[in-house]
Design a protein around this motif. Sequence first.
Motif, PDB file in Angstrom:
ATOM      1  N   UNK A 255       0.838  -1.200   0.000  1.00 18.40           N
ATOM      2  CA  UNK A 255       0.000   0.000   0.000  1.00 18.40           C
ATOM      3  C   UNK A 255       0.869   1.245   0.000  1.00 18.40           C
ATOM      4  N   UNK A 256       1.978   1.208   0.738  1.00 22.58           N
ATOM      5  CA  UNK A 256       2.860   2.371   0.765  1.00 22.58           C
ATOM      6  C   UNK A 256       3.325   2.723  -0.637  1.00 22.58           C
ATOM      7  N   UNK A 257       3.682   1.699  -1.414  1.00 21.13           N
ATOM      8  CA  UNK A 257       4.152   2.015  -2.757  1.00 21.13           C
ATOM      9  C   UNK A 257       3.002   2.522  -3.619  1.00 21.13           C
ATOM     10  N   UNK A 258       1.787   2.006  -3.389  1.00 23.20           N
ATOM     11  CA  UNK A 258       0.648   2.501  -4.172  1.00 23.20           C
ATOM     12  C   UNK A 258       0.326   3.956  -3.849  1.00 23.20           C
ATOM     13  N   UNK A 259       0.786   4.439  -2.702  1.00 19.21           N
ATOM     14  CA  UNK A 259       0.523   5.831  -2.348  1.00 19.21           C
ATOM     15  C   UNK A 259       1.632   6.751  -2.844  1.00 19.21           C
TER      16      UNK A 259
END
Lengths: 389, 232
Positions: A255-259
């Motif tokens: 999720x961090x990378x998707x943000x």
Amino acid sequence: MLIVQGLLEGLFNGLSIGAVLLVAALGLAIVFGLMGVINMAHGEFMMLGAYTTFIVQNVFKTFGSPWSETYIIFALPVAFLLTAGFGILLERGVIRYLYGRPLETLLATWGVSLILQQFVRSVNWVLAIAIVIFSALFFGGLWFIAKRADYDRIKTLVWTIMLPLSAAISGAIGFVLAQTFKLTVTKPWFGAQNVDVTAPAWLRGGVRVFGTFQIPYARLFIIILTAACMAGIYLFLQKSKWGLRIRSVTQNRTMSSCLGIPTQQVDSLTFALGSGLAGIAGCAISLLGSVGPNTGQNYVVDTFMVVVVGGVGKLAGSVVAAIAIGTVNYFVGSGTIALLVQPIKPLADFFTFFATASMAKVMVFFLIISFLQFRPGGIFPQKGRTVDA
Amino acid sequence: MLQISDLNVYYGESHILRDVDMHIPEGQMICLIGRNGVGKTTLLKTIMGLIKPRRGSVDFLDRPINHLSPDKRARMGIGYVPQGREVIPRLTVKENLIIGLEALDNPPKNQEIPEEIFELFPVLKTMLWRMGGDLSGGQQQQLAIARALMGKPKLLVLDEPTEGIQPSVILDIEAAIKKVVKATGISVLLVEQHLHFVRQADWYYAMQKGGIVASGATSELSQDVIQQFLAV
Ligand SMILES: Nc1ncnc2c1ncn2[C@@H]1O[C@H](COP(=O)(O)OP(=O)(O)OP(=O)(O)O)[C@@H](O)[C@H]1O
Ligand SMILES: [Mg+2]
């Protein structure tokens, strides 16, 4: 009165052993605890930090006083940056290809630890110059060629030409240097023997608390240093932008990378931070005795113990674990417990048996193993892999 | 704005998406419908770059983005609200929102949450200091949408935002999305089971066994299609 003094002495000594353990374990608490990477070369990073202190000391000695008395202040940041640099190299060059594969990581970093040990034994001017020339030729060349548009196509070709070419050139230069200047360049810098860091005058001696009990300044310095590192890490993780990114990535990488968080940079930075702290720990342990190529090995098991007993991913757990292990270790090893239970003969005999440094360690390991049977998650267990400073 | 062509995605050897083509025009809201397990989430994950397609291409803003990592796609302007919300559990609500700023090239220096976010989702204002993982499901969903909006996306990708949420909150979320679309003119790709929400979209695509089998304007959504593709 004697018993009270013994207890106080034990507590302080336990605290100071704990502080050494903690400062050594802090970096690992980040690399292993937060990132889940088992870095067997962590001890060698400490060893590099200790050798850096040795070098800085020798350089500052040539400046005369007051520099020769303050070198330790400068050695700390130098050791931090140097080992952090090594950490980035290791992460970018090896570990990032092995994320999620603990067994391979363990083996690869163990190999790196052996390389680093041999490196400090045999490093000399020829080797150092050859490495610099090789890096300049190979990586400089790659960097230059990578700018070409058709790089992807000619990549294999470039590697097959550049690698042996750079190796041959740097090897030849090293050989010529060795032939021309002989011993002046082929003599190892440190060799296999231990080297000694002399604590500056203001760190020798100690404050007398009462009776014959005194607190060595060097130990006091390490306790303060450890506390400062803890505070620094806490503030960095909780208050800074990169700290927030690190906490986010360790909890939910996808999720961090998707943000939009650049997770690769975060990984490198986290690893660099942990490695840099190993360098600082190396600085600290160099004040306690001579350092050698094997210094790191003496600490790496203990530091893993601290992190596991404290609860992986919990910095606060590492603090409690380090102090607890340090205190138990001292109380058993110094024979204080044997003294306390003197009235009960068999118990006293039992503890006297363990009242040596190495036997105390055996006992501590035994206690740790039994403790982990009851609480496999450590003192502060946690769900999932999250960071909580 | 987003163009998907001939997309084929596998999990190991199982073929999940088959020859998917899809187009999302600027400023439109597109809805993807289909029964459980047909591959809707897989398509969104491929758009985000979490799964690499075996064949086919994804273009965003007229640029192929197949080779880009998820964080680069987020920075290009794709805001993602995944199924299951994926709120970072041990960060506070405020920190979760600030993480949303990562998608911006020049994030504002002062890390304050803009009022618009609280106008859309008033519940968040009162719980800025709570841990994200301690929020209820509905609150987490609103947080996840708010977090995506913090990055000012050009395309908002929503995966079942109303799944497991009580009707009144569904209406809140619906209203918030409509308001954002109206105010900013962003495009939206929505995966949804809830008929009322589906009707808000301009255009629908219906998926079956990993392929697009029907599409059309939502105003012409027939009983037939609803029966076939929505779990109502
Ligand atoms: N990680 C995975 N590995 C293997 N197969 C998977 C994986 N994730 C999903 N699948 C399979 O891929 C298919 C499509 O899954 P997907 O999650 O895209 O469905 P969906 O349309 O989003 O369903 P839902 O409406 O239930 O969310 C399913 O059959 C599922 O079992
Ligand atoms: Mg789904």
